[in-house]
Design a protein around this motif. Structure first.
Motif, PDB file in Angstrom:
ATOM      1  N   PRO A   1       0.797  -1.228   0.000  1.00  0.00           N
ATOM      2  CA  PRO A   1       0.000   0.000   0.000  1.00  0.00           C
ATOM      3  C   PRO A   1       0.830   1.277   0.000  1.00  0.00           C
ATOM      4  N   GLU A   2       1.930   1.299   0.733  1.00  0.00           N
ATOM      5  CA  GLU A   2       2.757   2.508   0.778  1.00  0.00           C
ATOM      6  C   GLU A   2       3.335   2.844  -0.588  1.00  0.00           C
ATOM      7  N   ILE A   3       3.714   1.823  -1.331  1.00  0.00           N
ATOM      8  CA  ILE A   3       4.269   2.047  -2.671  1.00  0.00           C
ATOM      9  C   ILE A   3       3.155   2.435  -3.643  1.00  0.00           C
ATOM     10  N   ALA A   4       2.012   1.756  -3.538  1.00  0.00           N
ATOM     11  CA  ALA A   4       0.891   2.036  -4.437  1.00  0.00           C
ATOM     12  C   ALA A   4       0.339   3.440  -4.240  1.00  0.00           C
ATOM     13  N   ALA A   5       0.527   4.005  -3.040  1.00  0.00           N
ATOM     14  CA  ALA A   5      -0.026   5.325  -2.721  1.00  0.00           C
ATOM     15  C   ALA A   5       0.914   6.469  -3.065  1.00  0.00           C
ATOM     16  N   ALA A   6       2.012   6.210  -3.764  1.00  0.00           N
ATOM     17  CA  ALA A   6       2.916   7.290  -4.165  1.00  0.00           C
ATOM     18  C   ALA A   6       2.213   8.193  -5.189  1.00  0.00           C
ATOM     19  N   TYR A   7       2.382   9.509  -5.045  1.00  0.00           N
ATOM     20  CA  TYR A   7       1.664  10.428  -5.925  1.00  0.00           C
ATOM     21  C   TYR A   7       2.407  10.720  -7.237  1.00  0.00           C
ATOM     22  N   GLY A   8       3.681  10.427  -7.303  1.00  0.00           N
ATOM     23  CA  GLY A   8       4.476  10.763  -8.481  1.00  0.00           C
ATOM     24  C   GLY A   8       3.851  10.353  -9.801  1.00  0.00           C
ATOM     25  N   PRO A   9       3.347   9.117  -9.952  1.00  0.00           N
ATOM     26  CA  PRO A   9       2.747   8.722 -11.227  1.00  0.00           C
ATOM     27  C   PRO A   9       1.532   9.567 -11.608  1.00  0.00           C
ATOM     28  N   TYR A  10       0.767  10.007 -10.629  1.00  0.00           N
ATOM     29  CA  TYR A  10      -0.409  10.823 -10.925  1.00  0.00           C
ATOM     30  C   TYR A  10      -0.007  12.233 -11.338  1.00  0.00           C
ATOM     31  N   ARG A  11       1.060  12.753 -10.766  1.00  0.00           N
ATOM     32  CA  ARG A  11       1.576  14.052 -11.202  1.00  0.00           C
ATOM     33  C   ARG A  11       2.038  13.976 -12.657  1.00  0.00           C
ATOM     34  N   ARG A  12       2.764  12.918 -13.002  1.00  0.00           N
ATOM     35  CA  ARG A  12       3.237  12.757 -14.383  1.00  0.00           C
ATOM     36  C   ARG A  12       2.067  12.576 -15.344  1.00  0.00           C
ATOM     37  N   PHE A  13       1.046  11.876 -14.896  1.00  0.00           N
ATOM     38  CA  PHE A  13      -0.168  11.695 -15.695  1.00  0.00           C
ATOM     39  C   PHE A  13      -0.820  13.054 -15.987  1.00  0.00           C
ATOM     40  N   HIS A  14      -0.952  13.869 -14.974  1.00  0.00           N
ATOM     41  CA  HIS A  14      -1.537  15.199 -15.122  1.00  0.00           C
ATOM     42  C   HIS A  14      -0.696  16.056 -16.080  1.00  0.00           C
ATOM     43  N   LEU A  15       0.602  16.056 -15.904  1.00  0.00           N
ATOM     44  CA  LEU A  15       1.467  16.871 -16.762  1.00  0.00           C
ATOM     45  C   LEU A  15       1.402  16.412 -18.212  1.00  0.00           C
ATOM     46  N   ALA A  16       1.281  15.098 -18.433  1.00  0.00           N
ATOM     47  CA  ALA A  16       1.181  14.593 -19.806  1.00  0.00           C
ATOM     48  C   ALA A  16      -0.099  15.094 -20.474  1.00  0.00           C
ATOM     49  N   LEU A  17      -1.199  15.095 -19.737  1.00  0.00           N
ATOM     50  CA  LEU A  17      -2.447  15.606 -20.298  1.00  0.00           C
ATOM     51  C   LEU A  17      -2.389  17.122 -20.484  1.00  0.00           C
ATOM     52  N   GLN A  18      -1.694  17.827 -19.605  1.00  0.00           N
ATOM     53  CA  GLN A  18      -1.519  19.264 -19.796  1.00  0.00           C
ATOM     54  C   GLN A  18      -0.768  19.555 -21.090  1.00  0.00           C
ATOM     55  N   THR A  19       0.238  18.743 -21.392  1.00  0.00           N
ATOM     56  CA  THR A  19       0.994  18.918 -22.633  1.00  0.00           C
ATOM     57  C   THR A  19       0.081  18.760 -23.847  1.00  0.00           C
ATOM     58  N   GLU A  20      -0.794  17.754 -23.807  1.00  0.00           N
ATOM     59  CA  GLU A  20      -1.729  17.547 -24.912  1.00  0.00           C
ATOM     60  C   GLU A  20      -2.710  18.710 -25.021  1.00  0.00           C
ATOM     61  N   MET A  21      -3.204  19.182 -23.893  1.00  0.00           N
ATOM     62  CA  MET A  21      -4.142  20.311 -23.912  1.00  0.00           C
ATOM     63  C   MET A  21      -3.476  21.551 -24.492  1.00  0.00           C
ATOM     64  N   GLU A  22      -2.275  21.850 -24.020  1.00  0.00           N
ATOM     65  CA  GLU A  22      -1.588  23.058 -24.474  1.00  0.00           C
ATOM     66  C   GLU A  22      -1.352  23.024 -25.978  1.00  0.00           C
ATOM     67  N   ALA A  23      -0.911  21.875 -26.491  1.00  0.00           N
ATOM     68  CA  ALA A  23      -0.638  21.760 -27.927  1.00  0.00           C
ATOM     69  C   ALA A  23      -1.921  21.921 -28.738  1.00  0.00           C
ATOM     70  N   GLY A  24      -2.995  21.258 -28.306  1.00  0.00           N
ATOM     71  CA  GLY A  24      -4.249  21.341 -29.049  1.00  0.00           C
ATOM     72  C   GLY A  24      -4.863  22.727 -29.019  1.00  0.00           C
ATOM     73  N   VAL A  25      -4.843  23.363 -27.856  1.00  0.00           N
ATOM     74  CA  VAL A  25      -5.440  24.691 -27.722  1.00  0.00           C
ATOM     75  C   VAL A  25      -4.628  25.732 -28.477  1.00  0.00           C
TER      76      VAL A  25
END
Length: 253
Positions: free
Chosen positions: A111-135
């Protein structure tokens, strides 16, 4: 078309509903906040854009209705495509077919490893990159399509392009740091409440249950998706402003 009044956006209301920001926000006037973003070189750039636009005032041509319809259709198409990308990426099932995938707890992971936030931050930043390029691509195409319609729209297109150049880096930094940090805070709140319930009930934790209906991670996923769509609409405001400006111009003819 700068987004100078963040406090009135759906994004701010959504974050306030999650108790991550104050709904009232700053009382500082939008023009004052924008002034804090601009340096001397930026001010010169904007002044030059205004001067260039003012110098170009030929007799206005007849508005072509097809241009306005095409602009509105282009806006709707790009928004729909980006909303679909966000929705598919946030779906535990649909993410398998998306180039950006929601991080999910792997079987057998502590559970401690599964609850790390780093992957979710990278997920958010990847979608931000797509949004910025499209907009950004949409905004450029709208300027090119609408500028020939009238002297007023040409001036607006020139100013919008200058504002895009001046504010893009600051906006990127703001959205890439502030929103992921706020969502990390929310992630931590939901995780802490989940652990407290387990402790109260004297139950062991199982990351495999987190994404089940009512699970804390499923709740976070739903909130994350809503925030991402609200962020997209915030980014799209200048493009929508260009489309609305065309309709305003058509209504005055």
């Amino acid at each position: 078309m700068p987004r100078t009044d963040f406090n009135r956006s759906r994004l701010i209301h959504l974050l306030a509903g999650l108790s991550l920001v104050e709904a009232s926000g700053s009382r500082q006037f939008p023009a004052e906040r924008l002034g804090q973003w601009l340096g001397v070189a930026d001010a010169i750039t904007l002044h030059g854009a205004q001067s260039a636009g003012s110098a170009m005032v030929p007799a206005p041509p007849a508005l072509q209705p097809a241009a306005g319809v095409a602009a509105a259709d282009n806006y709707a198409r790009v928004r729909a495509a980006l909303v679909d990308l966000i929705t598919a990426s946030c779906s535990p099932v649909g993410s398998r077919g998306s180039r950006i995938r929601l991080p999910l707890p792997k079987p057998g992971v502590e559970p401690e490893i599964a609850a790390a936030y780093g992957p979710y931050r990278r997920f958010h930043l990847a979608l931000q990159t797509e949004m910025e390029a499209g907009v950004r691509a949409l905004r450029g195409s709208l300027r090119r399509a609408l500028a020939p319609a009238s002297a007023r729209l040409r001036r607006l297109a020139i100013l919008d392009e200058a504002l895009d150049r001046v504010l893009a880096a600051r906006e990127r930094q703001l959205l890439a740091t502030t929103l992921p940090a706020l969502l990390e805070k929310r992630f931590g709140q939901l995780l802490a409440a989940h652990r407290q319930r387990l402790n109260d009930d004297e139950q062991a934790d199982d990351p495999g249950l987190w994404m089940q209906p009512g699970g804390w991670l499923a709740t976070f996923r739903d909130e994350l998706q809503s925030v991402l769509i609200a962020e997209l609409d915030l980014r799209l405001q200048p493009a929508l402003g260009l489309v609305e400006a065309w309709h305003d111009e058509a209504g005055q003819r």
